[in-house]
Motif scaffolding. Structure first.
Motif, short mmCIF file in Angstrom:
data_model
loop_
_atom_site.label_atom_id
_atom_site.label_comp_id
_atom_site.label_asym_id
_atom_site.label_seq_id
_atom_site.Cartn_x
_atom_site.Cartn_y
_atom_site.Cartn_z
N ASN A 294 -55.15 27.13 -11.73
CA ASN A 294 -54.45 27.61 -10.54
C ASN A 294 -55.38 28.33 -9.57
N SER A 295 -56.31 29.12 -10.10
CA SER A 295 -57.20 29.88 -9.22
C SER A 295 -58.38 29.06 -8.72
N GLY A 296 -58.88 28.15 -9.57
CA GLY A 296 -60.10 27.43 -9.21
C GLY A 296 -59.90 26.04 -8.68
N VAL A 297 -58.77 25.39 -9.01
CA VAL A 297 -58.55 24.00 -8.60
C VAL A 297 -57.43 23.92 -7.56
N SER A 298 -56.29 24.50 -7.88
CA SER A 298 -55.13 24.41 -6.97
C SER A 298 -54.97 25.70 -6.17
N TRP A 299 -56.08 26.29 -5.76
CA TRP A 299 -56.09 27.54 -5.02
C TRP A 299 -55.25 27.48 -3.74
N TYR A 300 -55.14 26.31 -3.14
CA TYR A 300 -54.46 26.15 -1.85
C TYR A 300 -52.94 26.24 -1.97
N ARG A 301 -52.41 26.19 -3.18
CA ARG A 301 -50.96 26.34 -3.36
C ARG A 301 -50.62 27.43 -4.38
N ASN A 302 -51.60 28.29 -4.66
CA ASN A 302 -51.37 29.40 -5.57
C ASN A 302 -50.62 30.48 -4.80
N ALA A 303 -49.30 30.42 -4.86
CA ALA A 303 -48.45 31.25 -4.00
C ALA A 303 -48.70 32.73 -4.18
#
Length: 602
Positions: A294-303
């Motif tokens: 969540n922090s390193g890959v999908s950072w752009y949607r980590n609400a």
């Protein structure tokens, strides 16, 4: 070369940082003499603002649609035209000449004038402000020069040239007909500016609690914590800092060491590895790489992370970022038609095939257990995170997307069904927040942000440079990590595996590691504006640069989909001189000392 030759005069006529009082006071709009601006701190800050506004990475370029990673369904798109044979010195969507040279002009004005300005009555605070503003200007000037080299450096009659170097304010009497400096002279100037920025700026903007915490170079007699924090404190987070300057140096050194430039550059892989390692050490070494998906890959949607961002603060993955925006532009542009989007960027089969199996093996390797009839099963989780494929889920309802053609009614998501449909059989998912509802009857907005520099980029810079310098498993400089260590950590974060048999099988093979590192960079930084430039600085073979963009179509039923053999969606038409972008044709017409890169005419 620079359209507005007397930017200083234009700025004096401008209203910068206008307050409510300014709007009703006509005296503030009168033409002001240069000397009258020196007591107005907003003037100097406004000059800097003009620089920040011109940073090339403030927005998303999606230049990937001119590579093997994507196409677009917008036939007038500049990058589509570039990739299909219409790239010229007078038609160049990658051009950064005008904006970046304009940015340099603004920074030169700052550096020439800032010591005459007054930012605070307290002389200690005033000097701190001047130090910070000069440091920012040096850092931004270096950044603009880096982007100019990336877009416009090239070979001219056997010499690798960069750009003309301007270090002073230009006016209507200045000589603009000056030659381009060598690539080495340009990188030397960038490093000089970076060194000045690092000397003048704090590593990070933080409020200090005691005088002992004030860096020694600022801790002059009479300095207090309040004085220091007023000019160098946390409220300036988001501006160029020492850490940001170091990251710009890492980017520049990687460019200079790359195959496309190495033949005419002093850059070395050892230098590039060292500059990246310095930033990694500041981040906490190998352990500093954001380790969760969540922090390193999908950072752009980590609400939760995005909601917590305030006044320039960074997420764990972001070294430097632009501001947050509460809009749906990305979703409007790139959601599929079924989610009321325009499906503008379509990932290719080429990119889909670059994602390994969930066990880490390339899908071309028999040990991957890849199945042509079930191509998205047991794949790298980043595939589902970044790309929307048949049966993938998207949107606030997490609905499955169906790309199988239908005529009654028309399935708009199917290949080429309507003008907003995909051309490749895939839609973009990366960068988009799936909790956005773009349905006109129930639209909502969500926060987004654009990282200007991500930590993963810096870690990948090190992995690439270190592997080229001394192999993937060596650590001759005692940094505490190797190229292998970094790639293992990045793949463990993505794949969720601690045992990576494919990586273990190739870690001693420099060439195989090179390909793996480049592929990890392709995946991790996809759709963030890297691929177009990476292919060129790597000087990949011309057939690779011209690799056609491939796609598929889906038939059958949603329960038993049938996937076609990949087919060409769009050819690429690049010539051998197109590893280096052109100088704007109009500039070469105006200035006979400004030589064009080899191969480009108009």
């Amino acid at each position: 070369m620079i359209k507005n030759k007397n930017i200083f005069v234009i700025l004096i006529l401008s209203v910068l940082f206008v307050s409510c009082t300014d709007l009703i006071d006509p005296a503030q709009e009168n033409i002001r003499d240069k000397n009258t601006t020196y007591d107005d701190p907003n003037f100097g800050l406004g000059l800097l603002t003009q620089g920040y506004a011109r940073i090339p990475t403030n927005g998303w370029s999606f230049s990937e649609v001119a590579t093997d990673d994507a196409v677009t369904n917008v036939p007038t798109n500049g990058y589509l035209r570039l990739a299909t044979g219409q790239w010229s010195a007078s038609n160049n969507p990658t051009e950064r000449w005008t904006s970046c040279l304009s940015g340099i002009q603004y920074m030169n004005i700052v550096l020439n004038e800032v010591d005459k300005m007054k930012f605070a009555e307290d002389p200690l605070v005033d000097n701190l402000f001047k130090s910070r503003i000069k440091g920012e200007a040096y850092g931004l000037r270096a950044l603009f020069m880096y982007h100019l080299l990336q877009a416009h450096a090239g070979w001219v009659n056997g010499t690798l040239l960069g750009i003309p170097i301007y270090l002073t304010e230009l006016d209507i009497n200045s000589n603009y007909n000056v030659p381009r400096e060598s690539f080495n002279t340009c990188t030397a100037q960038i490093y000089s500016d970076i060194n000045n920025a690092i000397e003048l700026l704090p590593v990070d903007y933080v409020d200090v609690a005691s005088t002992s915490s004030i860096p020694s170079r600022y801790n002059t007699p009479g300095m207090t914590t309040a004085s220091f924090n007023r000019a160098m404190g946390v409220r300036f987070v988001g501006l160029v800092s020492g850490r940001v300057a170091m990251a710009i140096r890492s980017q520049t050194s990687l460019l200079a060491a790359s195959p496309a430039y190495a033949g005419g550059s002093n850059g070395t892989w050892e230098d590039a590895a060292g500059y990246a390692a310095q930033i990694i050490a500041l981040k906490g070494g190998l352990a500093g790489l954001p380790s969760t998906f969540n922090s390193g890959v999908s950072w752009y949607r980590n609400a939760s992370e995005i909601s917590a961002l305030s006044a320039g603060s960074n997420s764990p993955e972001s070294l430097w970022r632009g501001g947050t925006s509460n809009n749906n532009d990305l979703e409007r542009d790139h959601f599929p038609p079924s989610l009321f989007g325009n499906g503008i960027v379509n990932p290719t089969q080429n990119l889909v095939d670059a994602f390994p199996a969930s066990n880490g093996y390339p899908i071309s390797n028999p040990l991957s257990n890849y199945s042509l009839s079930n191509p998205y099963a047991n794949r790298d989780p980043r595939l589902n995170e970044f790309i929307l494929f048949q049966g993938g889920r998207a949107g606030v309802t997490n609905a499955q997307v169906n790309l199988i053609p239908a005529t009654n009614p028309v399935n708009q998501d199917a290949v080429n069904a309507v003008t907003t449909s995909t051309r490749t059989g895939y839609y973009l998912k990366k960068l988009l927040r799936q909790d956005v509802n773009y349905n006109p009857t129930g639209r909502n907005t969500q926060l987004h942000y654009r990282p200007r520099i991500r930590y993963t980029e810096i870690y990948l810079n090190y992995a690439e440079a270190a592997n080229e310098a001394w192999g993937s498993v060596a650590d001759p400089r005692s940094y505490g990590f190797t190229a292998y260590d970094i790639i293992k950590a990045i793949r463990r974060r993505a794949l969720g595996i601690s045992n990576d048999p494919y990586l273990e099988s190739i870690k001693a093979d420099k060439v195989a590691m090179r390909e793996l590192i480049r592929n990890e960079r392709r995946l991790e930084l996809s759709f963030e504006g890297f691929r177009f430039w990476d292919l060129r600085r790597w000087k990949v073979s011309l057939p690779k640069l011209n690799e056609a963009a491939m796609g598929i179509t889906v038939s059958g039923t949603t329960v038993s989909p049938v996937y076609s053999t990949p087919a060409v969606v769009e050819e690429r038409v690049f010539q051998d001189y197109m590893y280096y972008g052109p100088i704007p044709y109009s500039e070469t017409l105006k200035f006979n000392n400004l030589f064009q890169n080899d191969g480009w005419n108009n």
